[in-house]
Motif scaffolding. Structure first.
Motif, mmCIF file in Angstrom:
data_model
loop_
_atom_site.group_PDB
_atom_site.id
_atom_site.type_symbol
_atom_site.label_atom_id
_atom_site.label_comp_id
_atom_site.label_asym_id
_atom_site.label_seq_id
_atom_site.Cartn_x
_atom_site.Cartn_y
_atom_site.Cartn_z
ATOM 1 N N UNK A 1 -9.656 16.566 -11.858
ATOM 2 C CA UNK A 1 -9.625 16.140 -10.465
ATOM 3 C C UNK A 1 -8.562 16.963 -9.750
ATOM 4 N N UNK A 2 -8.724 17.219 -8.447
ATOM 5 C CA UNK A 2 -7.717 18.015 -7.740
ATOM 6 C C UNK A 2 -6.331 17.368 -7.828
ATOM 7 N N UNK A 3 -5.397 18.115 -8.378
ATOM 8 C CA UNK A 3 -4.024 17.630 -8.532
ATOM 9 C C UNK A 3 -3.073 18.746 -8.143
ATOM 10 N N UNK A 4 -2.081 18.414 -7.309
ATOM 11 C CA UNK A 4 -1.148 19.442 -6.861
ATOM 12 C C UNK A 4 -0.150 19.758 -7.972
ATOM 13 N N UNK A 5 0.029 21.046 -8.215
ATOM 14 C CA UNK A 5 0.895 21.519 -9.294
ATOM 15 C C UNK A 5 1.434 22.887 -8.929
ATOM 16 N N UNK A 6 2.372 23.377 -9.709
ATOM 17 C CA UNK A 6 2.905 24.714 -9.485
ATOM 18 C C UNK A 6 1.860 25.754 -9.868
ATOM 19 N N UNK A 7 1.573 26.654 -8.933
ATOM 20 C CA UNK A 7 0.573 27.695 -9.214
ATOM 21 C C UNK A 7 1.184 28.771 -10.104
ATOM 22 N N UNK A 8 0.488 29.094 -11.204
ATOM 23 C CA UNK A 8 0.976 30.089 -12.155
ATOM 24 C C UNK A 8 -0.187 30.934 -12.645
ATOM 25 N N UNK A 9 0.072 31.741 -13.665
ATOM 26 C CA UNK A 9 -0.978 32.573 -14.254
ATOM 27 C C UNK A 9 -2.113 31.736 -14.820
ATOM 28 N N UNK B 1 5.786 31.353 -20.463
ATOM 29 C CA UNK B 1 6.450 30.978 -19.207
ATOM 30 C C UNK B 1 5.627 31.403 -18.002
ATOM 31 N N UNK B 2 4.882 32.493 -18.135
ATOM 32 C CA UNK B 2 4.017 32.919 -17.025
ATOM 33 C C UNK B 2 2.918 31.892 -16.776
ATOM 34 N N UNK B 3 2.433 31.248 -17.833
ATOM 35 C CA UNK B 3 1.405 30.222 -17.706
ATOM 36 C C UNK B 3 1.991 28.869 -17.320
ATOM 37 N N UNK B 4 3.206 28.616 -17.713
ATOM 38 C CA UNK B 4 3.797 27.282 -17.625
ATOM 39 C C UNK B 4 3.745 26.692 -16.225
ATOM 40 N N UNK B 5 3.371 25.414 -16.161
ATOM 41 C CA UNK B 5 3.234 24.715 -14.884
ATOM 42 C C UNK B 5 3.365 23.224 -15.133
ATOM 43 N N UNK B 6 3.483 22.478 -14.051
ATOM 44 C CA UNK B 6 3.435 21.016 -14.118
ATOM 45 C C UNK B 6 3.161 20.512 -12.711
ATOM 46 N N UNK B 7 2.869 19.224 -12.612
ATOM 47 C CA UNK B 7 2.585 18.613 -11.312
ATOM 48 C C UNK B 7 3.844 18.626 -10.453
ATOM 49 N N UNK B 8 3.692 19.007 -9.194
ATOM 50 C CA UNK B 8 4.830 19.056 -8.269
ATOM 51 C C UNK B 8 4.292 19.097 -6.845
ATOM 52 N N UNK B 9 5.014 18.473 -5.932
ATOM 53 C CA UNK B 9 4.629 18.495 -4.531
ATOM 54 C C UNK B 9 5.232 19.669 -3.788
ATOM 55 N N UNK C 1 0.844 -1.192 0.000
ATOM 56 C CA UNK C 1 0.000 0.000 0.000
ATOM 57 C C UNK C 1 0.883 1.247 0.000
ATOM 58 N N UNK C 2 0.469 2.233 -0.770
ATOM 59 C CA UNK C 2 1.172 3.515 -0.813
ATOM 60 C C UNK C 2 0.253 4.557 -0.195
ATOM 61 N N UNK C 3 0.645 5.075 0.959
ATOM 62 C CA UNK C 3 -0.146 6.099 1.649
ATOM 63 C C UNK C 3 0.335 7.463 1.175
ATOM 64 N N UNK C 4 -0.429 8.084 0.281
ATOM 65 C CA UNK C 4 -0.003 9.351 -0.314
ATOM 66 C C UNK C 4 -0.703 10.521 0.344
ATOM 67 N N UNK C 5 0.084 11.350 1.001
ATOM 68 C CA UNK C 5 -0.443 12.525 1.676
ATOM 69 C C UNK C 5 -0.661 13.685 0.732
ATOM 70 N N UNK C 6 -1.324 14.696 1.227
ATOM 71 C CA UNK C 6 -1.692 15.841 0.407
ATOM 72 C C UNK C 6 -0.496 16.645 -0.071
ATOM 73 N N UNK C 7 0.666 16.479 0.561
ATOM 74 C CA UNK C 7 1.864 17.218 0.148
ATOM 75 C C UNK C 7 2.380 16.792 -1.216
ATOM 76 N N UNK C 8 1.950 15.635 -1.679
ATOM 77 C CA UNK C 8 2.481 15.053 -2.909
ATOM 78 C C UNK C 8 2.070 15.839 -4.139
ATOM 79 N N UNK C 9 2.813 15.664 -5.221
ATOM 80 C CA UNK C 9 2.436 16.231 -6.497
ATOM 81 C C UNK C 9 1.419 15.340 -7.199
ATOM 82 N N UNK C 10 0.695 15.909 -8.151
ATOM 83 C CA UNK C 10 -0.312 15.135 -8.867
ATOM 84 C C UNK C 10 -1.579 14.987 -8.060
#
Length: 383
Positions: free
Chosen positions: A285-293, A335-343, A191-200
């Motif tokens: 679905x809610x996914x953690x990512x870098x907040x950008x424009x 680049x102002x818009x650019x983002x990706x999944x990250x914790x 089992x992988x217990x993934x907390x909210x700090x994670x990316x994605x």
């Protein structure tokens, strides 16, 4: 050397799992004493076969694994009909909003022949099986994988039975304690217990709270802690909670081998741990990512609400293909818009480093911290 149920199960030196979509990262983690897992959901069967063959050439017999997205239930439908039906459900107002956003930021069309993520095919495979997921599993089990993980709920019986027959452990991801029973009933081995700090895609429960809760419910099934783990002390903390190891994803986005574009990596190095957001604007679905424009635009008055999965990625993936290409070409508005999944561990990124260096440092610093903790309980006079 740290020995746990995970190291015994997989035959690895340290209980550290490195998840990434880049074959080079996977190979380097395994070669450095951890266990690399390839995120295969965006690969075609031919691409996956080539990637796994390459990994096996690099690791020289060391174990590695594969992570796939296999739906527990699929619809019986022709893939082409399904894609057309799904696209018909995307409101014109949403299409206009995305196109207007791209126009305001001056994002050009893609040059002919530019490789893109095939969102339609992924959506079809997730909804129908479409032959795509099954074909990926055929490829995966034709190689000498040592673990298969399913990041889309409990694995279906077909996956579990194939894995058991091949002697390959199955891992399942949980974000809340209530998910554990379904995973155990499905027959997972880890089992992988993934907390909210994670990316994605993440839930809202923190790793420190979630991990012991899952461990208590898991019985004899090993539990890996995920989310907020990018250093030796953080790995040691997970082991102190009772985890059999750690599942790390975001930390590899600071590696030189990871395939994310330079524009995003540069933003990662400038970010703090407070610069991420859980947002459905990319996948539905809610996914953690870098907040950008990009996220600011979706938060403006009059912006439409994000659509559910898979409609939202079908709506925005072409936009992201254009943003990525423009940002890497030096377009500052892109680049102002650019983002990706990250914790949230992004706040600890200082420079890009080789994957092997990151892996060895985490393992060594974890062992050092565990020795320091052991001394706290030593009898006075003992070393």
């Amino acid at each position: 050397m740290v020995r746990t149920a995970l190291t015994n199960m997989l035959g690895i030196e340290a209980p550290l799992v490195g998840f990434n979509r880049s074959p080079a990262v996977v190979a380097e983690v395994s070669n450095a004493g951890g266990f690399g897992v390839l995120g295969a959901s965006t690969f075609t069967p031919a691409e996956l076969d080539a990637a796994l063959s390459w990994i096996e050439e690099q690791v020289g017999g060391r174990p590695y694994g594969v992570d796939v997205l296999v739906p527990g239930h699929t619809a019986q439908s022709d893939p082409a009909d399904l894609i057309a039906s799904l696209r018909a459900q995307i409101p014109q107002g949403h299409r206009d909003f995305v196109e207007g956003l791209l126009e305001r930021y001056g994002i050009p069309e893609l040059p002919a022949g530019t490789p893109t993520v095939a969102t339609d095919e992924i959506a079809s495979a997730l909804a129908t099986g479409g032959g795509g997921v099954e074909a990926l599993l055929d490829v995966a089990f034709s190689h000498r994988i040592s673990l298969v993980a399913n990041a889309l709920g409990p694995p279906p019986p077909e996956l579990v039975s194939r894995a058991k027959a091949a002697g390959v452990p199955v891992a399942g991801l949980v974000g809340q304690g209530k998910h554990v029973a379904n995973q155990l009933e499905a027959g997972v081995d880890v089992l992988i217990a993934q907390g909210t700090e994670a990316g994605g895609h993440t839930g809202t429960v923190a790793t420190m709270v979630l991990t012991p809760e899952v461990i208590e419910l898991a019985g004899s099934v090993p539990v890996l802690a995920a989310g907020g783990i990018a250093s030796g002390p953080q790995m040691a903390a997970a082991l102190a909670l009772g985890a059999a190891g750690v599942w790390c994803g975001s930390v590899w986005l600071s590696s030189t081998e990871e395939v994310t574009g330079e524009a995003v990596k540069r933003k990662y190095l400038e970010a703090t741990s407070a610069d991420t957001v859980r947002s459905p604007t990319r996948t539905g679905k809610p996914a953690r990512q870098l907040r950008t424009a990009w996220h600011d635009e979706w938060d403006t008055l009059g912006a439409p609400s994000p659509l559910p999965m898979p409609l939202q990625p079908m709506l925005v993936q072409d936009a992201w293909n254009r943003i990525d290409a423009a940002a890497d070409a030096g377009n500052e508005d892109a680049r102002a818009l650019e983002s990706f999944f990250i914790g949230q561990v992004v706040g600890g990124f200082r420079r890009l480093r080789p994957t092997a260096e990151i892996t060895r440092e985490i393992i060594a610093d974890c062992e050092a911290r565990l020795h320091e903790l052991a001394r706290l309980t030593a009898t006075p006079g003992e070393p």
